[in-house]
Design an enzyme around this catalytic site. Structure first.
Site, PDB file in Angstrom:
ATOM      1  CB  SER A 391      -0.941   0.064   1.149  1.00 19.91           C
ATOM      2  OG  SER A 391      -1.714   1.354   1.226  1.00 19.91           O
ATOM      3  NE  ARG A 392       2.915   2.085  -5.539  1.00 15.53           N
ATOM      4  CZ  ARG A 392       2.367   1.046  -6.328  1.00 15.53           C
ATOM      5  NH1 ARG A 392       1.090   1.475  -6.589  1.00 15.53           N
ATOM      6  NH2 ARG A 392       3.071   0.416  -6.874  1.00 15.53           N
ATOM      7  CB  VAL A 393      -1.788   5.309   1.636  1.00  7.30           C
ATOM      8  CG1 VAL A 393      -2.455   5.930   2.646  1.00  7.30           C
ATOM      9  CG2 VAL A 393      -2.260   5.811   0.466  1.00  7.30           C
TER      10      VAL A 393
END
Length: 544
Positions: A391-393
Site C-alpha cells: 500500500s503506497r499510503v
C-alpha cells in the site's frame, strides 16, 4: 328564419380553434442506420452529434451511445436488444451526454448501468441528478492527502496493506482465490461506520459475472444488514457488451454523488479485466486499430480516467464548490471533505502479473493486494502474499495503535516464508531458527479469517499484539483459532473499557498494553501444554 352567418361569429369560432394551436415544431436531427450487428450500429447523417452522446432508435425504442466520429459516418454502441436495430432504421439525437440518474433512494437497490432497477422492487422514487458517465477527475487543487483509514475488518489487510479513504487499491489474483470475498467483507465492515458522523456508502459493480454470483453477493450483504447502505450495479455476462463497458463508469457516478456532497463512498469494480475484454470487443468491431494482446491502444486511458476519479476532496468548502464539470443540480449541494475509495479487481492467468492489463492497472493504482493460489489452496485465507502486496499510503491510513503493534509484522512474515522454504531442505535447525519458524506459524494462523466475519480495529490490535510480542509461542498451532475466539470473548465481556479506549483514542496506552498482556497470558495458559524438553531448551537459550 334567416340562415346568414354573421362575420363576428366566424371570427369567434376561428379565434377559439386557433387559440390552442401550437406553432412550435418538434425539431430533431435524424440519421439512418447503415449497418447493425454485434451491439454496434454504423449511422449516416447526425453530422452535429457529439462523442458520448445518447441517441435513440425510435423504431425499436432502444438507446445507444456514440463512440466513433468518422468523416462520413458515426459509430455507436447499442444499449439493449442488439437484434432490435436493423439496417434502414432511424436514429435520433437526444442532445444529452450519456449519464446515470442518481439519488439517495438507490441505496439498497440492484440497478443496471443505466440506473434502471433490476430487483423487482419498482421504480426508484425521488428527484434524481443526472451524473455524466464520462467526467473529468478532480484536479490536484481539489484533493487532500489520504489520511483517514478505511477499515476492511481483515487483519491481514488492515495490519500490513492498509487502505485509506480516497485511495485506489487493486485486488489482484487468479480466479477462485477470494477476490470477491475481500470486497464483500470490506463492504460488510462498513456497517460499523453507519452510526457515526462519517458513514461509508458502498457501490459494488459486477462486470461480466454470472447472475447467480451477483445474487450470492446480494444475499450475503442482506444477511449481514449491509444492503441498506449499498448499491449493486449489475452488468452480468448475459447483458449486452456495451453495458458491461459502461458499468464501472456508472458505479463511479454513484460514488461521486456521495463524494461531492461531502460524504464517504467506496466503489468496487469486480472486475476490470472483463471490462477490458468488453472494450476490446467493441473497439475491434468499431474498426479501431488493435495493439498489444489485441487490446486497443487507449485501454490504459480507459482505466486511468476511471480510477483517477477516486479522490479525497479538499475540506475547504469554497474551493470544493469550484470543482470542474459539476453536473446541474449538484452545484448547490457540493461540500468539501468527501472521498471516493476505489477497489478495482483484476483477474490474472496462472499468476502472471506481467500481462498487459494487470501491469496497466498496477501502475495506475496506489498499491495492490495480491492473492496467491497456493496460499489459498493450503488454507491460508485471505490468501494475501505479503511479499507482493503493498500500500503506497501505508501507515498514514492506520490508527496509531495498529501502527505500533503491526510495525514488524510484514518483515517477520517475509522472513518466516524464506526460512520455511529453507527448512524443507534440512531438518537440523538451531534453536533460534526453530523459534522463528514457530512464531511465524502462529502469525500465519492469527491472520487467517473466516468469510463474512470482519473484526473491528481494536480487536485486531489485541490479537496482533499477542502474536508479535511472542505471547503465543507456547500455544499449540492447532489451538490458535480457539485461543483467538477465547481471547476476544474475554476482552469483550470483561475488559470492554480497554477496547473502548483503543477505539476512541486510536492509541495503545501503557495501562492498556499491560492489561492486554495479562489477559493474553491468562487465556494462553489454558491452552499451553508444559513439556520438560521445552523448558530445558528455554533455559539453555536464556543462558546463551
Amino acid at each position: 328564419m334567416s340562415t346568414a352567418i354573421r362575420p363576428d361569429e366566424v371570427t369567434s369560432v376561428l379565434k377559439r380553434e386557433l387559440g390552442g394551436f401550437d406553432a412550435d415544431a418538434d425539431v430533431y436531427e435524424v440519421g439512418t442506420v447503415l449497418q447493425a450487428g454485434d451491439g454496434i450500429a454504423t449511422l449516416y447523417g447526425l453530422s452535429n452529434v457529439q462523442a458520448g452522446e445518447l441517441i435513440t432508435f425510435p423504431d425499436s425504442g432502444v438507446r445507444g451511445m456514440v463512440l466513433n466520429l468518422e468523416e462520413d459516418s458515426v459509430g455507436a454502441v447499442i444499449f439493449g436488444d442488439v437484434n432490435a436495430v436493423s439496417e434502414g432504421d432511424q436514429a435520433r439525437r437526444t442532445g444529452n451526454i450519456a449519464s446515470v440518474p442518481v439519488n439517495e433512494n438507490m441505496l439498497g437497490r440492484v440497478v443496471d448501468p443505466l440506473g434502471r432497477p433490476l430487483d423487482g422492487k419498482g421504480p426508484i422514487e425521488g428527484d434524481t441528478i443526472d451524473m455524466p458517465l464520462e467526467r473529468k477527475a478532480p484536479g490536484v487543487i481539489y484533493r487532500e492527502p489520504v489520511t483517514e483509514p478505511l477499515q476492511t475488518g481483515l487483519k491481514a489487510i488492515d495490519s500490513m496493506v492498509p487502505i485509506g479513504r480516497g485511495q485506489r487499491e487493486l485486488v489482484i489474483g487468479d480466479r477462485q482465490t477470494g477476490k470477491t470475498a475481500v470486497i464483500v467483507d470490506t463492504i460488510i465492515n462498513q456497517k460499523q461506520t453507519q452510526d457515526t458522523d462519517k458513514p461509508v456508502y458502498c457501490i459494488y459493480v459486477a462486470v461480466g459475472q454470472k447472475d447467480s454470483t451477483v445474487a450470492q453477493v446480494q444475499r450475503a450483504l442482506e444477511r449481514n444488514d449491509a444492503m441498506e447502505y449499498t448499491v449493486i450495479v449489475n452488468a452480468s455476462a448475459s447483458m449486452p457488451t456495451p453495458l458491461q463497458y459502461i458499468a464501472p463508469f456508472a458505479g463511479a457516478c454513484i460514488g461521486e454523488f456521495f463524494r461531492d456532497t461531502g460524504r464517504h463512498a467506496l466503489v468496487a469494480y469486480d472486475d476490470l479485466s472483463k471490462q477490458a475484454v468488453a472494450y476490446r470487443e467493441l473497439s475491434l468491431l468499431l474498426r479501431r486499430p488493435p495493439g498489444r494482446e489485441a487490446y486497443p491502444g487507449d485501454v490504459f486511458y480507459l482505466h486511468s480516467r476511471l480510477l483517477e476519479r477516486g479522490a479525497k476532496i479538499i475540506s475547504n468548502q469554497e474551493v470544493a464548490s469550484d470543482m470542474n464539470n459539476l453536473p446541474e443540480g449538484l452545484k448547490d449541494r457540493v461540500k468539501g471533505g468527501g472521498s471516493l475509495t476505489a477497489l478495482p479487481v483484476i483477474e490474472t492467468q496462472a499468476g502472471d502479473v506481467s500481462a498487459y492489463i494487470p501491469t496497466n492497472v498496477i501502475s495506475i493504482t496506489d498499491g495492490q493486494i495480491y492473492l496467491e493460489t497456493d496460499l489459498f489452496n493450503s488454507g491460508v485465507r485471505p490468501a494475501i502474499d505479503v511479499g507482493t502486496s503493498v500500500s503506497r499510503v501505508g501507515g498514514n491510513a492506520q490508527i496509531k495503535a495498529m501502527k505500533s503493534v503491526a510495525g514488524t509484522l510484514r518483515i517477520d512474515l517475509s522472513q518466516y516464508r524464506e526460512l520455511e522454504a529453507f527448512a524443507k531442505f534440512g531438518s537440523d535447525l538451531d534453536a533460534s531458527t526453530q523459534r522463528q519458524l514457530n512464531r511465524g506459524e502462529r502469525m500465519v494462523e492469527i491472520l487467517k479469517q473466516n468469510e463474512f466475519s470482519p473484526l473491528p480495529a481494536e480487536e485486531q490490535v489485541v490479537i496482533i499484539y499477542a502474536a508479535t510480542e511472542g505471547l503465543l509461542d507456547k500455544v499449540p498451532v492447532e489451538d490458535i483459532q480457539d485461543f483467538e475466539d477465547a481471547l476476544l470473548e474475554t476482552m469483550r465481556t470483561q475488559h470492554e473499557s480497554v477496547l473502548d479506549t483503543i477505539r476512541e483514542s486510536g492509541k495503545m496506552s501503557d495501562d492498556a498494553e499491560s492489561e492486554i498482556r495479562d489477559v493474553v497470558s491468562d487465556v494462553a495458559s489454558t491452552f499451553i501444554v508444559v513439556d520438560d524438553e521445552d523448558e530445558e531448551d528455554d533455559e539453555m537459550l536464556e543462558a546463551l
